[in-house]
Design an enzyme around this catalytic site. Structure first.
Site, PDB file in Angstrom:
ATOM      1  N   ARG A   1     -23.723   7.652 -69.675  1.00  0.00           N
ATOM      2  CA  ARG A   1     -22.678   6.877 -70.359  1.00  0.00           C
ATOM      3  C   ARG A   1     -22.188   5.704 -69.502  1.00  0.00           C
ATOM      4  O   ARG A   1     -22.055   5.806 -68.289  1.00  0.00           O
ATOM      5  CB  ARG A   1     -21.494   7.795 -70.665  1.00  0.00           C
ATOM      6  CG  ARG A   1     -20.326   7.049 -71.284  1.00  0.00           C
ATOM      7  CD  ARG A   1     -19.426   7.943 -72.014  1.00  0.00           C
ATOM      8  NE  ARG A   1     -18.641   8.785 -71.118  1.00  0.00           N
ATOM      9  CZ  ARG A   1     -17.680   9.580 -71.559  1.00  0.00           C
ATOM     10  NH1 ARG A   1     -17.429   9.663 -72.847  1.00  0.00           N
ATOM     11  NH2 ARG A   1     -17.000  10.325 -70.716  1.00  0.00           N
TER      12      ARG A   1
ATOM     13  N   ARG B   1     -17.953   5.737 -65.246  1.00  0.00           N
ATOM     14  CA  ARG B   1     -16.752   6.429 -64.764  1.00  0.00           C
ATOM     15  C   ARG B   1     -17.120   7.360 -63.611  1.00  0.00           C
ATOM     16  O   ARG B   1     -18.176   7.991 -63.633  1.00  0.00           O
ATOM     17  CB  ARG B   1     -16.154   7.273 -65.902  1.00  0.00           C
ATOM     18  CG  ARG B   1     -15.399   6.450 -66.887  1.00  0.00           C
ATOM     19  CD  ARG B   1     -15.057   7.153 -68.166  1.00  0.00           C
ATOM     20  NE  ARG B   1     -14.696   8.555 -68.062  1.00  0.00           N
ATOM     21  CZ  ARG B   1     -14.268   9.285 -69.089  1.00  0.00           C
ATOM     22  NH1 ARG B   1     -14.140   8.721 -70.289  1.00  0.00           N
ATOM     23  NH2 ARG B   1     -13.975  10.549 -68.943  1.00  0.00           N
TER      24      ARG B   1
ATOM     25  N   LYS C   1     -17.163  12.108 -79.352  1.00  0.00           N
ATOM     26  CA  LYS C   1     -15.901  11.996 -80.110  1.00  0.00           C
ATOM     27  C   LYS C   1     -15.253  10.615 -79.952  1.00  0.00           C
ATOM     28  O   LYS C   1     -14.690  10.097 -80.904  1.00  0.00           O
ATOM     29  CB  LYS C   1     -14.933  13.138 -79.811  1.00  0.00           C
ATOM     30  CG  LYS C   1     -14.507  13.284 -78.381  1.00  0.00           C
ATOM     31  CD  LYS C   1     -13.694  14.548 -78.247  1.00  0.00           C
ATOM     32  CE  LYS C   1     -13.091  14.724 -76.865  1.00  0.00           C
ATOM     33  NZ  LYS C   1     -13.887  14.266 -75.721  1.00  0.00           N
TER      34      LYS C   1
ATOM     35  N   ARG D   1     -16.256  19.574 -65.572  1.00  0.00           N
ATOM     36  CA  ARG D   1     -15.529  19.269 -66.822  1.00  0.00           C
ATOM     37  C   ARG D   1     -15.982  20.183 -67.950  1.00  0.00           C
ATOM     38  O   ARG D   1     -15.171  20.606 -68.781  1.00  0.00           O
ATOM     39  CB  ARG D   1     -15.744  17.796 -67.207  1.00  0.00           C
ATOM     40  CG  ARG D   1     -15.019  16.849 -66.271  1.00  0.00           C
ATOM     41  CD  ARG D   1     -15.473  15.426 -66.447  1.00  0.00           C
ATOM     42  NE  ARG D   1     -15.089  14.881 -67.744  1.00  0.00           N
ATOM     43  CZ  ARG D   1     -15.669  13.830 -68.311  1.00  0.00           C
ATOM     44  NH1 ARG D   1     -16.669  13.226 -67.719  1.00  0.00           N
ATOM     45  NH2 ARG D   1     -15.248  13.393 -69.467  1.00  0.00           N
TER      46      ARG D   1
ATOM     47  N   ARG E   1      -5.835  19.178 -75.674  1.00  0.00           N
ATOM     48  CA  ARG E   1      -6.938  19.743 -74.903  1.00  0.00           C
ATOM     49  C   ARG E   1      -6.646  21.164 -74.421  1.00  0.00           C
ATOM     50  O   ARG E   1      -7.482  21.773 -73.774  1.00  0.00           O
ATOM     51  CB  ARG E   1      -7.167  18.866 -73.673  1.00  0.00           C
ATOM     52  CG  ARG E   1      -8.501  18.128 -73.669  1.00  0.00           C
ATOM     53  CD  ARG E   1      -8.548  17.316 -72.398  1.00  0.00           C
ATOM     54  NE  ARG E   1      -9.841  16.790 -72.086  1.00  0.00           N
ATOM     55  CZ  ARG E   1     -10.206  15.530 -72.322  1.00  0.00           C
ATOM     56  NH1 ARG E   1      -9.408  14.703 -72.946  1.00  0.00           N
ATOM     57  NH2 ARG E   1     -11.386  15.114 -71.926  1.00  0.00           N
TER      58      ARG E   1
HETATM   59  P1  AMP Z   1     -11.444  11.661 -71.532  1.00  0.00           P
HETATM   60  O1  AMP Z   1     -11.592  10.191 -71.410  1.00  0.00           O
HETATM   61  O2  AMP Z   1     -10.791  12.072 -72.817  1.00  0.00           O
HETATM   62  O3  AMP Z   1     -12.729  12.406 -71.269  1.00  0.00           O
HETATM   63  O4  AMP Z   1     -10.415  12.111 -70.370  1.00  0.00           O
HETATM   64  C1  AMP Z   1     -10.729  11.929 -68.997  1.00  0.00           C
HETATM   65  C2  AMP Z   1      -9.923  12.886 -68.144  1.00  0.00           C
HETATM   66  O5  AMP Z   1      -8.521  12.639 -68.343  1.00  0.00           O
HETATM   67  C3  AMP Z   1     -10.114  14.357 -68.479  1.00  0.00           C
HETATM   68  O6  AMP Z   1     -11.251  14.921 -67.847  1.00  0.00           O
HETATM   69  C4  AMP Z   1      -8.808  14.949 -67.960  1.00  0.00           C
HETATM   70  O7  AMP Z   1      -8.822  15.045 -66.549  1.00  0.00           O
HETATM   71  C5  AMP Z   1      -7.798  13.862 -68.312  1.00  0.00           C
HETATM   72  N1  AMP Z   1      -7.246  14.096 -69.676  1.00  0.00           N
HETATM   73  C6  AMP Z   1      -7.434  13.319 -70.793  1.00  0.00           C
HETATM   74  N2  AMP Z   1      -6.794  13.828 -71.851  1.00  0.00           N
HETATM   75  C7  AMP Z   1      -6.179  14.963 -71.407  1.00  0.00           C
HETATM   76  C8  AMP Z   1      -5.386  15.952 -72.030  1.00  0.00           C
HETATM   77  N3  AMP Z   1      -5.084  15.891 -73.348  1.00  0.00           N
HETATM   78  N4  AMP Z   1      -4.928  16.978 -71.263  1.00  0.00           N
HETATM   79  C9  AMP Z   1      -5.201  17.051 -69.934  1.00  0.00           C
HETATM   80  N5  AMP Z   1      -5.964  16.167 -69.291  1.00  0.00           N
HETATM   81  C10 AMP Z   1      -6.457  15.114 -70.007  1.00  0.00           C
END
Ligand code: AMP
Length: 217
Positions: free
Chosen positions: A127, A161, A13, A172, A88
Site C-alpha cells: 500500500r 506508512r 475499507k 496489527r 475498533r
Molecule cells: P488506520 O488508518 O485506520 O489503519 O489507523 C492507523 C492506526 O491508528 C491504527 O493501527 C491504530 O493504532 C490507530 N487508530 C485508528 N483508529 C483507531 C481507533 N478507532 N481506536 C484505536 N486506535 C485507532
C-alpha cells in the site's frame, strides 16, 4: 445514510469508504487520518498516539472517543456520514451508540469487508498513500500514475506508512483479531450488519457494486 466500515487493516475499507463518501456526498470520518494529521502537527494527541501507531497498537479508547465527538460537533452533521476505522473496540462501539442516541441519530449499515488473511499482508505491505490528499494506492492492484503523481489531486508525494512495514502489519492483524473482530458479534444481533465478501480475483469496481447493492443504492 450513516455507515460504519469494519474490516481488518488492508481489507480495502478506506478505498470503499471513500468511494461511497463521494457518491453520497457524505462526511468522511477516519480516525486513522485524524491521528496521522495530529502526529504531523505534533499536537498533544499526536504525541500520545505516535508511538502506539508505529508499533501497531491501538490508541486508548477515551482519546478516540473524544476526537470522534469533536469531529461530529465540528461537522454539525445531521447529514450522511461514513466512519472508517472507528469503532475498533467494543467499548468504542457502545459509547458511540450512546453518543448517537444523545444526538438523535443511528447507524444504518455496518459493512464488514471480509478478506482472506493471506491477501492482507500483500495488500498492506504494497500500500502507498498520497501525502497531500491521503488517497490510497497499491503498487500492484491500484497503482498511482506512472510519473509518481496522485490520480486524485496530482500531488507528488506518494509514501508508505511506517505501520505498513511487515512486522508492524503482523502485530496489527493480531490486535485486530483480539480487539476489533468481536465487533462482528456486537453488531450482528442489531440487524444492520452485512458482510461483504472480497475475493482475490475481483477489482475495485466489482466490490464497489456489491457494496452499493447491499445498501440499496
Ligand atoms: P488506520 O488508518 O485506520 O489503519 O489507523 C492507523 C492506526 O491508528 C491504527 O493501527 C491504530 O493504532 C490507530 N487508530 C485508528 N483508529 C483507531 C481507533 N478507532 N481506536 C484505536 N486506535 C485507532
Amino acid at each position: 445514510m450513516h455507515i460504519v466500515f469494519l474490516g481488518a487493516p488492508g481489507s480495502g475499507k478506506g478505498t470503499h469508504a471513500r468511494i461511497l463518501v463521494k457518491k453520497l456526498k457524505a462526511v468522511y470520518i477516519s480516525t486513522g487520518d485524524i491521528l496521522r494529521d495530529a502526529i504531523e502537527k505534533q499536537t498533544p494527541l499526536g504525541l500520545e498516539a505516535d508511538k502506539r501507531i508505529n508499533d501497531g497498537y491501538l490508541v486508548p479508547d477515551n482519546l478516540i472517543l473524544d476526537l470522534v465527538r469533536q469531529e461530529f460537533m465540528n461537522q454539525k452533521s445531521e447529514k450522511n456520514w461514513i466512519t472508517d476505522g472507528f469503532p475498533r473496540t467494543v467499548i468504542q462501539a457502545e459509547e458511540f451508540d450512546k453518543f448517537l442516541h444523545e444526538i438523535g441519530q443511528e447507524i444504518d449499515y455496518v459493512l464488514e469487508m471480509n478478506v482472506d488473511k493471506k491477501l492482507i499482508v500483500e495488500r498492506l505491505t504494497g500500500r502507498r498513500l498520497c501525502r497531500t490528499c491521503q488517497a490510497p494506492y497499491h503498487i500492484k492492484f491500484n497503482p498511482y500514475n506512472e510519473d509518481g503523481t496522485c490520480k486524485v489531486c496530482g500531488g507528488h508525494d506518494i509514501y508508505q506508512r511506517d505501520d505498513d512495514k511487515k512486522e508492524v502489519v503482523l502485530k496489527r492483524l493480531e490486535i485486530y483479531d483480539e480487539r476489533t473482530f468481536p465487533l462482528v458479534n456486537y453488531y450482528k444481533p442489531k440487524g444492520k450488519f452485512h458482510s461483504i465478501p472480497v475475493n482475490t480475483d475481483e477489482g475495485i469496481e466489482e466490490i464497489s457494486s456489491r457494496i452499493i447493492r447491499t445498501i440499496g443504492l
